[in-house]
Design a protein around this motif. Structure first.
Motif, PDB file in Angstrom:
ATOM      1  N   MET A 142       0.840  -1.329  -0.071  1.00 31.82           N
ATOM      2  CA  MET A 142      -0.064  -0.043   0.138  1.00 31.82           C
ATOM      3  C   MET A 142       0.793   1.264  -0.193  1.00 31.82           C
ATOM      4  O   MET A 142       1.807   1.116   0.647  1.00 31.82           O
ATOM      5  CB  MET A 142      -0.930   0.115   1.261  1.00 31.82           C
ATOM      6  CG  MET A 142      -1.844   1.071   1.281  1.00 31.82           C
ATOM      7  SD  MET A 142      -3.157   0.892   2.461  1.00 31.82           S
ATOM      8  CE  MET A 142      -2.756   2.099   3.724  1.00 31.82           C
ATOM      9  N   ALA A 143       0.698   2.268  -0.842  1.00 28.96           N
ATOM     10  CA  ALA A 143       1.430   3.469  -0.903  1.00 28.96           C
ATOM     11  C   ALA A 143       1.174   4.378   0.350  1.00 28.96           C
ATOM     12  O   ALA A 143       0.023   4.343   0.844  1.00 28.96           O
ATOM     13  CB  ALA A 143       0.766   4.061  -2.303  1.00 28.96           C
ATOM     14  N   ALA A 144       2.180   5.053   0.740  1.00 29.23           N
ATOM     15  CA  ALA A 144       2.022   5.884   1.829  1.00 29.23           C
ATOM     16  C   ALA A 144       1.574   7.190   1.272  1.00 29.23           C
ATOM     17  O   ALA A 144       1.508   7.573   0.081  1.00 29.23           O
ATOM     18  CB  ALA A 144       3.552   6.010   2.344  1.00 29.23           C
ATOM     19  N   THR A 145       1.102   8.009   2.206  1.00 28.73           N
ATOM     20  CA  THR A 145       0.491   9.151   1.840  1.00 28.73           C
ATOM     21  C   THR A 145       1.097  10.437   2.720  1.00 28.73           C
ATOM     22  O   THR A 145       1.521  10.083   3.659  1.00 28.73           O
ATOM     23  CB  THR A 145      -1.131   9.241   2.202  1.00 28.73           C
ATOM     24  OG1 THR A 145      -1.478   9.121   3.597  1.00 28.73           O
ATOM     25  CG2 THR A 145      -1.983   8.052   1.284  1.00 28.73           C
ATOM     26  N   TRP A 146       0.459  11.527   2.478  1.00 32.85           N
ATOM     27  CA  TRP A 146       0.958  12.617   3.258  1.00 32.85           C
ATOM     28  C   TRP A 146       0.475  12.409   4.741  1.00 32.85           C
ATOM     29  O   TRP A 146       0.811  13.097   5.723  1.00 32.85           O
ATOM     30  CB  TRP A 146       0.455  14.047   2.650  1.00 32.85           C
ATOM     31  CG  TRP A 146       0.814  15.167   3.370  1.00 32.85           C
ATOM     32  CD1 TRP A 146       0.120  15.961   4.045  1.00 32.85           C
ATOM     33  CD2 TRP A 146       2.149  15.670   3.656  1.00 32.85           C
ATOM     34  NE1 TRP A 146       0.799  16.938   5.054  1.00 32.85           N
ATOM     35  CE2 TRP A 146       2.098  16.756   4.682  1.00 32.85           C
ATOM     36  CE3 TRP A 146       3.569  15.349   3.393  1.00 32.85           C
ATOM     37  CZ2 TRP A 146       3.169  17.288   5.056  1.00 32.85           C
ATOM     38  CZ3 TRP A 146       4.496  16.018   3.781  1.00 32.85           C
ATOM     39  CH2 TRP A 146       4.398  16.907   4.516  1.00 32.85           C
ATOM     40  N   ASP A 147      -0.898  12.054   4.659  1.00 34.41           N
ATOM     41  CA  ASP A 147      -1.566  11.669   6.011  1.00 34.41           C
ATOM     42  C   ASP A 147      -0.724  10.829   6.795  1.00 34.41           C
ATOM     43  O   ASP A 147      -0.339  11.030   7.969  1.00 34.41           O
ATOM     44  CB  ASP A 147      -2.937  11.113   5.936  1.00 34.41           C
ATOM     45  CG  ASP A 147      -3.988  12.222   5.249  1.00 34.41           C
ATOM     46  OD1 ASP A 147      -3.622  13.587   5.427  1.00 34.41           O
ATOM     47  OD2 ASP A 147      -4.983  11.553   5.014  1.00 34.41           O
ATOM     48  N   ASP A 148      -0.076   9.631   6.274  1.00 29.11           N
ATOM     49  CA  ASP A 148       1.047   8.959   6.818  1.00 29.11           C
ATOM     50  C   ASP A 148       2.189   9.824   7.248  1.00 29.11           C
ATOM     51  O   ASP A 148       2.618   9.757   8.749  1.00 29.11           O
ATOM     52  CB  ASP A 148       1.389   7.710   6.129  1.00 29.11           C
ATOM     53  CG  ASP A 148       0.382   6.923   5.644  1.00 29.11           C
ATOM     54  OD1 ASP A 148      -0.466   6.826   6.441  1.00 29.11           O
ATOM     55  OD2 ASP A 148       0.523   6.609   4.581  1.00 29.11           O
ATOM     56  N   PRO A 164       9.170   9.777 -11.110  1.00 27.67           N
ATOM     57  CA  PRO A 164       7.921   9.280 -10.416  1.00 27.67           C
ATOM     58  C   PRO A 164       6.795   9.951 -10.311  1.00 27.67           C
ATOM     59  O   PRO A 164       6.849  11.113 -10.685  1.00 27.67           O
ATOM     60  CB  PRO A 164       8.656   8.860  -8.910  1.00 27.67           C
ATOM     61  CG  PRO A 164       9.746  10.156  -8.847  1.00 27.67           C
ATOM     62  CD  PRO A 164      10.149  10.415 -10.254  1.00 27.67           C
ATOM     63  N   THR A 165       5.505   9.319 -10.400  1.00 28.16           N
ATOM     64  CA  THR A 165       4.699   9.853 -10.301  1.00 28.16           C
ATOM     65  C   THR A 165       3.979   9.938  -8.973  1.00 28.16           C
ATOM     66  O   THR A 165       4.615   8.922  -8.130  1.00 28.16           O
ATOM     67  CB  THR A 165       3.457   9.213 -11.131  1.00 28.16           C
ATOM     68  OG1 THR A 165       3.252   7.927 -10.889  1.00 28.16           O
ATOM     69  CG2 THR A 165       3.774   9.552 -12.467  1.00 28.16           C
ATOM     70  N   ARG A 180      14.228   3.544  -6.216  1.00 25.58           N
ATOM     71  CA  ARG A 180      12.764   4.008  -6.690  1.00 25.58           C
ATOM     72  C   ARG A 180      11.882   4.846  -5.611  1.00 25.58           C
ATOM     73  O   ARG A 180      11.148   5.474  -6.084  1.00 25.58           O
ATOM     74  CB  ARG A 180      11.989   2.566  -6.700  1.00 25.58           C
ATOM     75  CG  ARG A 180      12.241   1.949  -7.906  1.00 25.58           C
ATOM     76  CD  ARG A 180      11.056   0.537  -8.324  1.00 25.58           C
ATOM     77  NE  ARG A 180      10.004   1.088  -8.348  1.00 25.58           N
ATOM     78  CZ  ARG A 180       8.841   0.329  -8.316  1.00 25.58           C
ATOM     79  NH1 ARG A 180       8.934  -0.885  -7.568  1.00 25.58           N
ATOM     80  NH2 ARG A 180       7.561   0.733  -8.627  1.00 25.58           N
ATOM     81  N   ALA A 181      12.313   4.575  -4.561  1.00 23.87           N
ATOM     82  CA  ALA A 181      11.523   5.345  -3.196  1.00 23.87           C
ATOM     83  C   ALA A 181      12.457   6.794  -3.116  1.00 23.87           C
ATOM     84  O   ALA A 181      11.857   7.991  -2.938  1.00 23.87           O
ATOM     85  CB  ALA A 181      11.765   4.612  -2.027  1.00 23.87           C
ATOM     86  N   ALA A 189       9.370   9.152  -3.264  1.00 22.60           N
ATOM     87  CA  ALA A 189       8.177   8.852  -3.932  1.00 22.60           C
ATOM     88  C   ALA A 189       7.363   8.182  -3.004  1.00 22.60           C
ATOM     89  O   ALA A 189       7.485   6.987  -2.750  1.00 22.60           O
ATOM     90  CB  ALA A 189       8.544   8.133  -5.088  1.00 22.60           C
ATOM     91  N   LEU A 190       6.214   8.765  -2.291  1.00 17.92           N
ATOM     92  CA  LEU A 190       5.509   8.075  -1.525  1.00 17.92           C
ATOM     93  C   LEU A 190       4.955   6.744  -1.926  1.00 17.92           C
ATOM     94  O   LEU A 190       4.689   5.779  -1.139  1.00 17.92           O
ATOM     95  CB  LEU A 190       4.476   8.927  -0.722  1.00 17.92           C
ATOM     96  CG  LEU A 190       4.858   9.965   0.310  1.00 17.92           C
ATOM     97  CD1 LEU A 190       3.705  10.914   0.393  1.00 17.92           C
ATOM     98  CD2 LEU A 190       5.664   9.592   1.068  1.00 17.92           C
ATOM     99  N   ASP A 191       4.753   6.530  -3.210  1.00 17.85           N
ATOM    100  CA  ASP A 191       4.273   5.377  -3.878  1.00 17.85           C
ATOM    101  C   ASP A 191       5.119   4.353  -3.598  1.00 17.85           C
ATOM    102  O   ASP A 191       4.755   3.051  -3.744  1.00 17.85           O
ATOM    103  CB  ASP A 191       3.708   5.519  -5.263  1.00 17.85           C
ATOM    104  CG  ASP A 191       2.615   6.559  -5.561  1.00 17.85           C
ATOM    105  OD1 ASP A 191       1.988   6.845  -4.624  1.00 17.85           O
ATOM    106  OD2 ASP A 191       2.469   6.809  -6.925  1.00 17.85           O
ATOM    107  N   HIS A 192       6.263   4.252  -3.333  1.00 22.25           N
ATOM    108  CA  HIS A 192       7.408   3.549  -3.433  1.00 22.25           C
ATOM    109  C   HIS A 192       8.192   3.187  -2.033  1.00 22.25           C
ATOM    110  O   HIS A 192       9.025   2.429  -2.085  1.00 22.25           O
ATOM    111  CB  HIS A 192       8.248   3.706  -4.665  1.00 22.25           C
ATOM    112  CG  HIS A 192       7.775   3.869  -5.902  1.00 22.25           C
ATOM    113  ND1 HIS A 192       7.134   2.561  -6.592  1.00 22.25           N
ATOM    114  CD2 HIS A 192       7.425   4.706  -6.599  1.00 22.25           C
ATOM    115  CE1 HIS A 192       6.792   2.945  -7.642  1.00 22.25           C
ATOM    116  NE2 HIS A 192       6.974   4.182  -7.865  1.00 22.25           N
ATOM    117  N   VAL A 193       7.845   3.883  -0.915  1.00 22.94           N
ATOM    118  CA  VAL A 193       8.599   3.750   0.066  1.00 22.94           C
ATOM    119  C   VAL A 193       7.685   2.886   1.212  1.00 22.94           C
ATOM    120  O   VAL A 193       6.437   2.844   1.233  1.00 22.94           O
ATOM    121  CB  VAL A 193       8.861   5.134   0.664  1.00 22.94           C
ATOM    122  CG1 VAL A 193       7.528   5.837   1.361  1.00 22.94           C
ATOM    123  CG2 VAL A 193       9.802   5.171   1.939  1.00 22.94           C
TER     124      VAL A 193
END
Length: 131
Positions: free
Chosen positions: A1-7, A55-56, A79-80, A96-100
């Motif tokens: 699951m991708a991390a978010t700014w909320d995380d 990254p997107t 990648r992260a 890149a929060l999608d990859h960390v």
């Protein structure tokens, strides 16, 4: 699951004297007057520089203790973790929060706080005394 700014915010909120704010119309967290983590959208120059490797998703910036730490993070997981020439002489990393990994994100945000916190507060935190 991708991390978010909320995380990121949940992690930062647990750090002593961390305050949420806005810088350049984007959310950030600071300790004292020092920003330690922030939303950092890629700019046109970044996209040109990164090309197809750009990254997107949500990109954040985080302070590092020094440039060596930034380079070690990039080597660990490119990648992260990455940087652009904008950060050549600055102790910070782009993430890149999608990859960390969420556990790694917690470590990096905490390390960013430690890099920017006042020395006494950072020492107290590391000894488990600060809250």
């Amino acid at each position: 699951m991708a991390a978010t700014w909320d995380d990121v915010s949940a992690i930062a909120r647990d750090l002593p004297s961390a305050e949420e704010g806005i810088r350049f119309d984007d959310p950030m967290w600071k300790v004292g007057k020092n920003v330690f983590v922030w939303v950092r959208p890629l700019r046109r120059r970044d996209l040109e520089e990164l090309g197809d490797a750009a990254p997107t998703g949500v990109i954040i910036g985080a302070s590092t203790a020094d440039i060596g730490e930034r380079l070690a993070l990039i080597d660990e997981d490119p990648r992260a973790f990455f940087a652009t020439s904008h950060f050549d002489n600055y102790a910070a990393i782009l993430i890149a929060l999608d990859h960390v990994d969420p556990d790694r994100l917690r470590e990096v945000v905490t390390d960013a706080w430690l890099a920017r916190a006042p020395k006494r507060l950072a020492a107290e935190f590391e000894r488990g005394l600060a809250r």
